[in-house]
Design a protein around this motif. Structure first.
Motif, short mmCIF file in Angstrom:
data_model
loop_
_atom_site.label_atom_id
_atom_site.label_comp_id
_atom_site.label_asym_id
_atom_site.label_seq_id
_atom_site.Cartn_x
_atom_site.Cartn_y
_atom_site.Cartn_z
N ILE A 122 0.87 -1.18 0.00
CA ILE A 122 0.00 0.00 0.00
C ILE A 122 0.90 1.22 0.00
O ILE A 122 1.79 1.35 0.84
CB ILE A 122 -0.93 0.04 1.24
N ARG A 123 0.69 2.11 -0.97
CA ARG A 123 1.45 3.37 -1.04
C ARG A 123 0.46 4.53 -0.93
O ARG A 123 -0.57 4.53 -1.60
CB ARG A 123 2.21 3.48 -2.36
N MET A 124 0.80 5.51 -0.11
CA MET A 124 -0.05 6.69 0.03
C MET A 124 0.79 7.95 0.07
O MET A 124 1.88 7.96 0.64
CB MET A 124 -0.86 6.63 1.33
N VAL A 125 0.26 9.02 -0.53
CA VAL A 125 0.83 10.35 -0.35
C VAL A 125 -0.34 11.33 -0.27
O VAL A 125 -1.25 11.28 -1.09
CB VAL A 125 1.81 10.73 -1.49
N PHE A 126 -0.31 12.19 0.77
CA PHE A 126 -1.36 13.18 0.96
C PHE A 126 -0.76 14.48 1.49
O PHE A 126 0.25 14.47 2.19
CB PHE A 126 -2.42 12.69 1.97
N TYR A 127 -1.45 15.57 1.15
CA TYR A 127 -1.09 16.86 1.73
C TYR A 127 -1.59 16.95 3.18
O TYR A 127 -0.84 17.31 4.08
CB TYR A 127 -1.69 17.98 0.88
N ILE A 128 -2.85 16.60 3.39
CA ILE A 128 -3.44 16.67 4.74
C ILE A 128 -3.95 15.30 5.15
O ILE A 128 -4.68 14.64 4.40
CB ILE A 128 -4.62 17.67 4.78
N TRP A 129 -3.56 14.88 6.35
CA TRP A 129 -4.24 13.78 7.05
C TRP A 129 -4.64 14.36 8.39
O TRP A 129 -3.80 14.76 9.19
CB TRP A 129 -3.32 12.58 7.22
N HIS A 130 -5.95 14.42 8.62
CA HIS A 130 -6.46 15.00 9.85
C HIS A 130 -7.23 13.93 10.62
O HIS A 130 -8.17 13.34 10.07
CB HIS A 130 -7.36 16.20 9.55
N GLY A 174 0.82 20.41 6.00
CA GLY A 174 -0.59 20.06 5.89
C GLY A 174 -1.04 19.06 6.94
O GLY A 174 -2.19 19.09 7.37
N SER A 175 -0.14 18.17 7.35
CA SER A 175 -0.51 17.09 8.28
C SER A 175 0.10 17.27 9.66
O SER A 175 0.30 16.29 10.39
CB SER A 175 -0.07 15.74 7.69
#
Length: 484
Positions: free
Chosen positions: A145-153, A183-184
């Protein structure tokens, strides 16, 4: 003592003006849009000291030496990986339609990424639908599983996603999560970060914000992509951060954020996986290119192509901006745009106006209330030019419309992470999909129509009667274009 103070005062003033002169020379000599240079000069001269400091912090694209060196070294290995996609039977050059064929040529020539057929796209439009779908796919993951995000809230169903990732890691799935530091920041302070790491998840804080780095790297250069890839079989991208809107920014006074995500199966999944690998290597130095997509699959004759368009430091300059401009220039009937932040460059503004002036129906849908007061006022500084050119402007009043989409002729669309502002188009790590699929585009256009129904159209005759107070703030915040 008075003479010493007098000398120090004169020396300080002299030093400041030498500094201003030096920065002015640097702004003038930098090759960029004239409007951007002029805006920076106004900021520097109108706001003493602070203007110069802002230029050092935000005025130039500075990724940092280590990351910049990595990006240069990575370009050819990743370029080779992308160019191999041209040999895949999912790249059907004869089957490309009018809209996407030129975009395929542009992206192929500049970065080696071709448009690929054989994909299945699902438009997801509600937070519950999106997050429950992600959780279900994570629960089926077997390898990675690969993830990239600006915001994780943290909060709500976003916590359920975190729990599903932890359970996946415990059963042996390789989980890599890259989140933007700014962002996170709330997530990294929460207990979830420690729980993930304790479970064996590789959690990386991208473009870390630190007072020690303020002069070493541009602080507002952010990792703005939103990508999930599971087993290189399923991928997601779109406008939604890893948040449950019912638990996010409830005190901002703009309502819940309105977003979309696209669930993807097919060859495009591997391309998005490679974009994640690019970001991972830029941040960590660890190279883990994914497998090439399966090229022995049978591609239906009527299969519609998807072009992945990434941009950001180390990648070809302004690629998404070029794709957007090219798409609008090819419009024959209509262009409809949704964006939360509308602060276009002079070139993009001219493209939108020209498109409307040649008789194309151009509609712009933006939030009535924005979480950035500066962006709200700066956006309105463009209304007069747009309205006088024939562009229809709708202000959405059902929350913060965060969907980033462009539908051309109801046949072709662009969807992804990109805002209509200079930061997204020139600076941040972003990704968008160019999709030439009439059925999917019709869904996207229908969704946009639902936004129009919840919006109020700006009346040009009424707009021209707005107060001097409004005109003043529009022009004032327009000066801060480079910072928005």
């Amino acid at each position: 003592m008075d003479k010493v103070y007098h000398f120090l005062t004169l020396a300080g003033i002299g030093l400041y003006w030498v500094l201003v002169a030096g920065v002015t020379l640097r702004v003038v000599l930098k090759r960029r849009a004239v409007s951007v240079s002029l805006a920076w000069l106004m900021v520097i001269y109108i706001i003493p000291v602070v203007g110069v400091l802002c230029y050092f912090l935000f005025g130039e694209l500075n990724l940092g030496r280590k990351r910049a060196d990595r990006a240069r070294e990575m370009f050819h290995p990743f370029g080779d990986w992308f160019y191999q996609l041209n040999d895949c039977n999912a790249h059907i050059t004869d089957g490309l339609g009018t809209h996407i064929s030129k975009i395929d040529h542009l992206c192929n020539n500049r970065m080696g990424i071709p448009a690929l057929c054989g994909n299945q796209l699902q438009l997801q439009t509600t937070p519950q639908e999106i997050l429950l779908s992600v959780i279900n796919d994570i629960e089926q993951a077997k390898q990675s599983i690969r993830m990239v995000f600006y915001i994780w809230h943290p909060g709500g169903l976003a916590d359920s996603v975190a729990s599903a990732l932890i359970q996946a890691a415990k059963r042996g799935v390789d989980v890599k999560v890259l989140l933007d530091s700014a962002g996170s920041h709330t997530f990294f302070k929460s207990h979830w970060a420690k729980m993930m790491r304790d479970a064996g998840i590789e959690l990386v804080e991208g473009l870390k914000v630190s007072p020690w780095r303020i002069f070493l790297r541009r602080l507002d250069l952010r990792q703005h992509r939103k990508i999930i890839v599971i087993d290189d079989d399923v991928a997601y991208t779109g406008s939604m951060n890893m948040v449950d809107p019912a638990y996010f920014k409830q005190d901002s006074g703009v309502g819940q954020w309105i977003d979309i995500m696209i669930r993807i199966e097919g060859p495009t999944v591997n391309v998005l996986s490679a974009i994640h690998c690019w970001d991972w290597e830029v941040e960590t130095g660890d190279r883990q290119l994914p497998a090439q997509p399966e090229c022995s699959i049978e591609i239906p004759i009527d299969s519609k192509p998807v072009q992945v368009v990434p941009s950001g430091p180390g990648m070809p300059d302004h690629l998404i901006s070029q794709v957007l401009t090219l798409a609008m220039h090819q419009a024959e009937e209509s262009v409809r745009i949704t964006t939360p932040y509308f602060v276009p460059s002079a070139d993009l503004l001219e493209t939108i106006k020209t498109t409307a002036q040649r008789g194309i129906k151009v509609e712009l849908i933006i939030p009535k209330n924005n979480d950035s007061i500066m962006v709200k006022w700066a956006s309105r500084a463009f209304y007069t030019d747009l309205l006088s050119s024939g562009v229809k402007i709708y202000e959405f009043d059902g929350g913060l419309l965060h969907t980033k989409s462009v539908v051309i002729d109801e046949l072709f669309c662009l969807v992804g992470t990109v805002n209509m502002d200079m930061r997204s188009l020139w600076l941040n790590f972003e990704v968008t999909l160019a999709v030439e699929d009439p059925a999917f585009t019709k869904e996207m256009h229908t969704l946009q129509s639902s936004y129009v129904q919840r919006s109020e159209q700006v009346d040009y005759s009424v707009w021209k009667q707005r107060s001097i107070y409004h005109r003043f703030f529009e022009r004032l915040f327009y000066l801060f274009n480079p910072l928005l």
